[in-house]
Design a protein around this motif. Structure first.
Motif, PDB file in Angstrom:
ATOM      1  N   GLU A  81     -10.189  -7.035 -23.931  1.00 15.29           N
ATOM      2  CA  GLU A  81     -11.246  -6.099 -23.764  1.00 15.29           C
ATOM      3  C   GLU A  81     -12.153  -5.798 -22.461  1.00 15.29           C
ATOM      4  N   GLN A  82     -11.542  -6.761 -21.645  1.00 16.53           N
ATOM      5  CA  GLN A  82     -11.947  -6.639 -19.992  1.00 16.53           C
ATOM      6  C   GLN A  82     -11.044  -5.920 -19.109  1.00 16.53           C
ATOM      7  N   GLY A  83     -10.058  -5.348 -19.812  1.00 21.96           N
ATOM      8  CA  GLY A  83      -8.885  -4.462 -19.069  1.00 21.96           C
ATOM      9  C   GLY A  83      -7.835  -5.260 -18.582  1.00 21.96           C
ATOM     10  N   ARG A  84      -7.824  -6.630 -18.769  1.00 22.22           N
ATOM     11  CA  ARG A  84      -6.618  -7.424 -18.319  1.00 22.22           C
ATOM     12  C   ARG A  84      -5.396  -7.369 -18.951  1.00 22.22           C
ATOM     13  N   PRO A  85      -4.256  -7.273 -18.244  1.00 17.79           N
ATOM     14  CA  PRO A  85      -2.847  -7.088 -18.947  1.00 17.79           C
ATOM     15  C   PRO A  85      -2.723  -8.503 -19.863  1.00 17.79           C
ATOM     16  N   VAL A  86      -2.153  -8.129 -21.185  1.00 10.48           N
ATOM     17  CA  VAL A  86      -1.728  -9.354 -22.139  1.00 10.48           C
ATOM     18  C   VAL A  86      -0.212  -9.367 -22.256  1.00 10.48           C
ATOM     19  N   ASP A 143      -6.967  -5.486 -10.063  1.00 10.69           N
ATOM     20  CA  ASP A 143      -7.901  -5.429  -9.022  1.00 10.69           C
ATOM     21  C   ASP A 143      -8.279  -7.193  -8.987  1.00 10.69           C
ATOM     22  N   ASP A 144      -9.390  -7.245  -8.248  1.00 10.90           N
ATOM     23  CA  ASP A 144      -9.986  -8.760  -7.719  1.00 10.90           C
ATOM     24  C   ASP A 144     -10.150  -9.301  -9.142  1.00 10.90           C
ATOM     25  N   GLN A 145     -10.659  -8.594 -10.194  1.00  9.98           N
ATOM     26  CA  GLN A 145     -10.861  -9.190 -11.498  1.00  9.98           C
ATOM     27  C   GLN A 145     -10.043  -9.329 -12.373  1.00  9.98           C
ATOM     28  N   GLY A 146      -8.627  -9.233 -11.994  1.00  7.83           N
ATOM     29  CA  GLY A 146      -7.762  -9.251 -13.005  1.00  7.83           C
ATOM     30  C   GLY A 146      -7.436  -8.013 -13.893  1.00  7.83           C
ATOM     31  N   ARG A 147      -8.126  -6.968 -13.619  1.00  4.53           N
ATOM     32  CA  ARG A 147      -8.116  -5.797 -14.610  1.00  4.53           C
ATOM     33  C   ARG A 147      -7.032  -5.097 -14.141  1.00  4.53           C
ATOM     34  N   ALA A 148      -6.081  -4.389 -15.005  1.00  6.47           N
ATOM     35  CA  ALA A 148      -4.973  -3.522 -14.637  1.00  6.47           C
ATOM     36  C   ALA A 148      -5.359  -2.436 -14.238  1.00  6.47           C
ATOM     37  N   THR A 149      -4.655  -1.916 -13.028  1.00  3.18           N
ATOM     38  CA  THR A 149      -4.933  -0.518 -12.535  1.00  3.18           C
ATOM     39  C   THR A 149      -3.771   0.435 -12.514  1.00  3.18           C
ATOM     40  N   GLY A 150      -2.487  -0.178 -12.802  1.00  3.64           N
ATOM     41  CA  GLY A 150      -1.452   0.819 -13.167  1.00  3.64           C
ATOM     42  C   GLY A 150      -0.160  -0.094 -12.927  1.00  3.64           C
ATOM     43  N   LEU A 151       0.877   0.733 -13.281  1.00  6.67           N
ATOM     44  CA  LEU A 151       2.228   0.135 -13.461  1.00  6.67           C
ATOM     45  C   LEU A 151       3.101   0.820 -12.334  1.00  6.67           C
ATOM     46  N   VAL A 152       3.945  -0.137 -11.909  1.00  3.58           N
ATOM     47  CA  VAL A 152       5.098  -0.015 -10.835  1.00  3.58           C
ATOM     48  C   VAL A 152       6.573  -0.232 -11.339  1.00  3.58           C
ATOM     49  N   HIS A 153       7.359   0.693 -11.104  1.00  2.00           N
ATOM     50  CA  HIS A 153       8.772   0.530 -11.378  1.00  2.00           C
ATOM     51  C   HIS A 153       9.367   0.200 -10.129  1.00  2.00           C
ATOM     52  N   GLU A 170       0.944  -1.390   0.137  1.00  2.00           N
ATOM     53  CA  GLU A 170      -0.002  -0.022  -0.030  1.00  2.00           C
ATOM     54  C   GLU A 170       0.811   1.366   0.050  1.00  2.00           C
ATOM     55  N   GLY A 171       0.482   2.328  -0.706  1.00  2.00           N
ATOM     56  CA  GLY A 171       1.239   3.660  -0.716  1.00  2.00           C
ATOM     57  C   GLY A 171       2.308   3.371  -2.122  1.00  2.00           C
ATOM     58  N   LEU A 172       2.298   2.245  -2.975  1.00  2.00           N
ATOM     59  CA  LEU A 172       2.950   2.540  -3.973  1.00  2.00           C
ATOM     60  C   LEU A 172       2.478   3.372  -5.054  1.00  2.00           C
ATOM     61  N   VAL A 173       3.146   4.446  -5.624  1.00  2.00           N
ATOM     62  CA  VAL A 173       2.412   5.362  -6.518  1.00  2.00           C
ATOM     63  C   VAL A 173       2.516   4.598  -7.987  1.00  2.00           C
ATOM     64  N   LEU A 174       1.093   4.759  -8.586  1.00  2.00           N
ATOM     65  CA  LEU A 174       0.930   3.658  -9.864  1.00  2.00           C
ATOM     66  C   LEU A 174       1.286   4.780 -10.809  1.00  2.00           C
ATOM     67  N   ARG A 175       1.857   4.188 -11.819  1.00  2.00           N
ATOM     68  CA  ARG A 175       2.210   4.918 -13.004  1.00  2.00           C
ATOM     69  C   ARG A 175       1.076   4.640 -14.070  1.00  2.00           C
ATOM     70  N   PRO A 176       0.933   5.368 -15.370  1.00  2.00           N
ATOM     71  CA  PRO A 176      -0.067   5.094 -16.369  1.00  2.00           C
ATOM     72  C   PRO A 176       0.281   3.652 -16.996  1.00  2.00           C
ATOM     73  N   LEU A 177      -0.594   3.036 -17.600  1.00  2.00           N
ATOM     74  CA  LEU A 177      -0.250   1.864 -18.284  1.00  2.00           C
ATOM     75  C   LEU A 177       0.296   2.031 -19.410  1.00  2.00           C
ATOM     76  N   ASP A 178       1.314   2.853 -19.789  1.00  2.00           N
ATOM     77  CA  ASP A 178       1.856   3.096 -20.972  1.00  2.00           C
ATOM     78  C   ASP A 178       2.611   1.997 -21.623  1.00  2.00           C
ATOM     79  N   GLY A 179       2.181   1.299 -22.793  1.00  2.00           N
ATOM     80  CA  GLY A 179       3.092   0.404 -23.438  1.00  2.00           C
ATOM     81  C   GLY A 179       2.301  -1.120 -22.922  1.00  2.00           C
ATOM     82  N   VAL A 180       1.392  -1.163 -21.989  1.00  2.00           N
ATOM     83  CA  VAL A 180       0.687  -2.333 -21.591  1.00  2.00           C
ATOM     84  C   VAL A 180      -0.567  -2.750 -22.404  1.00  2.00           C
ATOM     85  N   ALA A 181      -0.388  -3.905 -23.116  1.00  2.85           N
ATOM     86  CA  ALA A 181      -1.372  -4.452 -23.822  1.00  2.85           C
ATOM     87  C   ALA A 181      -2.481  -4.841 -23.049  1.00  2.85           C
ATOM     88  N   LEU A 182      -3.853  -4.352 -23.162  1.00  2.00           N
ATOM     89  CA  LEU A 182      -4.777  -5.069 -22.351  1.00  2.00           C
ATOM     90  C   LEU A 182      -6.065  -5.701 -23.352  1.00  2.00           C
TER      91      LEU A 182
END
Length: 322
Positions: free
Chosen positions: A264-269, A300-310, A250-262
């Motif tokens: 149609e349900q928003g799950r990372p591929v 999230d709990d449904q496997g949908r991408a919410t952000g990127l962490v370095h 908790e507290g990690l700053v999430l970055r935009p999902l630039d370059g991450v393929a999703l």
């Protein structure tokens, strides 16, 4: 509750295995005895069920000195699991599990024995087999079922999982923790493996040579605040990394999902590793260090991408928490 008060054990040849031990094992919790060979951890364990008698001091269960109790009666109320399971080779699995219930006049509890086998992850179809017909991991599970058969409030376990391969060992540890969450026994475990101690223990008692207690505390306390150089060296130089298992992400700053393929349900591929908000920092570090890009995707709990962490984001979070 199990207590050691000024306990000493000296053998006839003059060897002092345990010296002035003061220790409390909380009710319903797992306390792990860990330390190098010859440090007195197994000797301490075996004084609880009077397989060894202390030279001085008092070992008590719920305030009652174990030496005031008949040894056989005492042991029937304490589950005991040892390395290699210690099963009777001439008895079937079912008969092994029913050993203690038969001693106390409850030998017809076949249904409970079968339930225990299922509870430790063994099918009832194995009940009529003999130990030699089982794998090492299966034998160890039978040993745990046998220790639980009389529903003892206390369980003693001496290197219970050390005789099996690492994969089976991990499975047994997970199964054991699941059982403990259901049953809430007061358990003392001996191991020489600090990693196993960290996985299993609510509290860890570190013994040093000469039978002295070096430190007792939670796994997190041992990893982050070792009492001295001996404990620090025994826990290992990677204790800081392992200590991340007890820090949330908790507290990690999430970055935009630039370059991450999703999809149609928003799950990372095509992403090797993902984590959830409740995962530990150790999980995130593992993922970012093994990723070619040094990143991990939070879902999230449904496997949908919410952000990127370095991995730099983990460092920044640790700096803030200092």
């Amino acid at each position: 509750m199990i207590t050691f008060e000024a306990v000493r054990k000296q053998f006839p040849d003059g060897t002092v295995a345990v010296d002035d031990l003061d220790l409390e094992l909380p009710t319903g919790r797992i306390t792990v005895f860990v330390g190098p060979s010859g440090c007195g951890k197994t000797t301490s364990l075996r004084m609880i069920n009077r397989m060894l008698e202390p030279t001085g001091g008092t070992v008590a269960i719920d305030g009652r000195d174990v030496r005031s109790q008949d040894p056989a009666t005492l042991r029937r109320g304490i589950g005991y699991v040892i390395q290699h399971a210690g099963l009777f080779p001439h008895k079937t699995v079912l008969d092994n599990v029913l050993t203690v219930p038969r001693l106390v006049g409850r030998g017809r509890e076949r249904h409970r024995a079968l339930e225990l086998l299922e509870r430790v992850g063994l099918p009832a179809a194995l009940a009529d087999r003999y130990p030699a017909q089982l794998s090492g991991g299966q034998q160890q599970r039978v040993g745990v079922a046998r220790a639980l058969a009389a529903d003892p409030p206390v369980m003693l376990m001496d290197e219970p999982f050390s005789a099996v391969d690492p994969v089976v060992r991990g499975q047994l540890q997970e199964e054991f923790l699941r059982l403990q969450a259901e049953l809430g026994k007061t358990i003392a475990i001996v191991t020489h493996d600090i990693d196993e101690a960290v996985v299993l223990g609510d509290r860890i008692a570190v013994f040093r040579q000469g039978g002295h207690l070096a430190q007792v505390g939670t796994p997190e306390e041992l990893l982050t605040k070792p009492a001295d150089a001996f404990v620090r060296d025994f826990v290992g130089r990677d204790r800081g990394y392992r200590g991340l298992s007890f820090q949330g992400s908790e507290g990690l700053v999430l970055r935009p999902l630039d370059g991450v393929a999703l999809d149609e349900q928003g799950r990372p591929v095509g992403v090797d590793g993902t984590f959830r908000a409740g995962d530990s920092l150790r999980v995130v570090v593992d993922l970012t260090l093994t990723s070619p890009t040094g990143t991990a995707v939070q879902v999230d709990d449904q496997g949908r991408a919410t952000g990127l962490v370095h991995h730099h984001d983990v460092v920044d979070l640790l700096e803030k928490r200092r």
